[in-house]
Design a protein around this motif. Structure first.
Motif, PDB file in Angstrom:
ATOM      1  N   GLU A  37       0.804  -1.230   0.000  1.00 40.66           N
ATOM      2  CA  GLU A  37       0.000   0.000   0.000  1.00 40.66           C
ATOM      3  C   GLU A  37       0.836   1.279   0.000  1.00 40.66           C
ATOM      4  OE1 GLU A  37      -3.976  -1.306   2.429  1.00 40.66           O
ATOM      5  OE2 GLU A  37      -2.118  -1.086   3.586  1.00 40.66           O
ATOM      6  N   LEU A  38       2.111   1.183   0.349  1.00 44.30           N
ATOM      7  CA  LEU A  38       2.934   2.389   0.500  1.00 44.30           C
ATOM      8  C   LEU A  38       3.092   3.204  -0.779  1.00 44.30           C
ATOM      9  CD1 LEU A  38       5.645   1.163   3.026  1.00 44.30           C
ATOM     10  CD2 LEU A  38       3.765   2.762   3.456  1.00 44.30           C
ATOM     11  N   PRO A  39       3.396   2.598  -1.940  1.00 49.98           N
ATOM     12  CA  PRO A  39       3.555   3.439  -3.139  1.00 49.98           C
ATOM     13  C   PRO A  39       2.320   4.290  -3.457  1.00 49.98           C
ATOM     14  CG  PRO A  39       4.456   1.262  -3.534  1.00 49.98           C
ATOM     15  CD  PRO A  39       3.728   1.205  -2.214  1.00 49.98           C
ATOM     16  N   GLU A  44      -0.839   9.598  -3.235  1.00 49.94           N
ATOM     17  CA  GLU A  44      -1.946  10.373  -2.677  1.00 49.94           C
ATOM     18  C   GLU A  44      -1.449  11.532  -1.810  1.00 49.94           C
ATOM     19  OE1 GLU A  44      -4.414   7.476  -0.716  1.00 49.94           O
ATOM     20  OE2 GLU A  44      -4.805   6.422  -2.603  1.00 49.94           O
ATOM     21  N   LEU A  45      -0.440  11.268  -0.979  1.00 47.49           N
ATOM     22  CA  LEU A  45       0.114  12.335  -0.136  1.00 47.49           C
ATOM     23  C   LEU A  45       0.732  13.435  -0.991  1.00 47.49           C
ATOM     24  CD1 LEU A  45       1.788  10.250   2.726  1.00 47.49           C
ATOM     25  CD2 LEU A  45      -0.269  11.676   2.898  1.00 47.49           C
ATOM     26  N   MET A  53       5.262  19.179   1.818  1.00 45.90           N
ATOM     27  CA  MET A  53       5.467  18.028   2.695  1.00 45.90           C
ATOM     28  C   MET A  53       6.912  17.539   2.681  1.00 45.90           C
ATOM     29  SD  MET A  53       3.608  14.291   2.512  1.00 45.90           S
ATOM     30  CE  MET A  53       4.353  13.884   0.942  1.00 45.90           C
ATOM     31  N   ALA A  54       7.328  17.016   3.832  1.00 51.59           N
ATOM     32  CA  ALA A  54       8.582  16.278   3.958  1.00 51.59           C
ATOM     33  C   ALA A  54       8.274  15.010   4.744  1.00 51.59           C
ATOM     34  CB  ALA A  54       9.641  17.103   4.657  1.00 51.59           C
ATOM     35  N   VAL A  55       9.098  13.979   4.554  1.00 50.79           N
ATOM     36  CA  VAL A  55       8.857  12.658   5.138  1.00 50.79           C
ATOM     37  C   VAL A  55      10.036  12.229   6.001  1.00 50.79           C
ATOM     38  CG1 VAL A  55       8.617  10.196   4.558  1.00 50.79           C
ATOM     39  CG2 VAL A  55       7.348  11.918   3.265  1.00 50.79           C
TER      40      VAL A  55
END
Length: 148
Positions: A37-39, A44-45, A53-55
């Motif tokens: 589900e991560l990709p 979406e993010l 955004m930063a991760v």
């Protein structure tokens, strides 16, 4: 890189916890995701937040002899998926944090005060704990987090 308006933090594993806080709009969300589900989550993010955004994610240090029942391969796989998605989409990454399980209990109190605690979602709460610790190290600390 200046501090972003949106910070997403992940706690990688077989089930990866994720937490996202939009500082400007004081919006928080969290959830739990499989490697597969991560990709799509990152697509979406990126669509929702783009360059705002930063991760970041919990660092996982591999040892020559993992403990029995270790989730090392799952954590490393999830980290690879996060790194690949960030590289592909051009999402900036924050410096990772080492594991801080010993502090999780005390942080849960703050998560509840902020309304970020998700009953039965331990991986999401772990990610929210990392996110919270990142936010309280920011200068200045976001107003709504400081009041929490």
């Amino acid at each position: 890189m200046s501090e972003p308006d949106v910070i997403a933090w992940f706690d990688p594993g077989l089930t990866t916890g994720g937490a996202v806080y939009d500082i400007t709009h004081d919006r928080f969300t969290s959830g739990q995701y499989t490697y597969e589900e991560l990709p799509q989550l990152f697509v979406e993010l990126d669509y929702m937040y783009g360059r705002r955004m930063a991760v970041g994610y919990e660092l996982y240090l591999q040892t020559p002899r993992p403990r029995p029942g270790s989730t090392a391969k799952h954590s490393v796989t999830a980290i690879a998926a996060i790194d690949a998605a960030c590289a592909e989409l051009g999402i900036p990454q924050l410096k990772g944090q080492p594991s801080s399980a010993r502090m999780a209990g005390s942080t849960a109190v703050f998560l509840r005060r902020l309304g970020w605690y998700q009953p039965g979602q331990q991986h999401a709460n772990d990610a929210a704990s990392h996110l919270f610790r990142h936010l309280i190290r920011m200068k200045p600390v976001p107003e709504n987090v400081r009041r929490g």
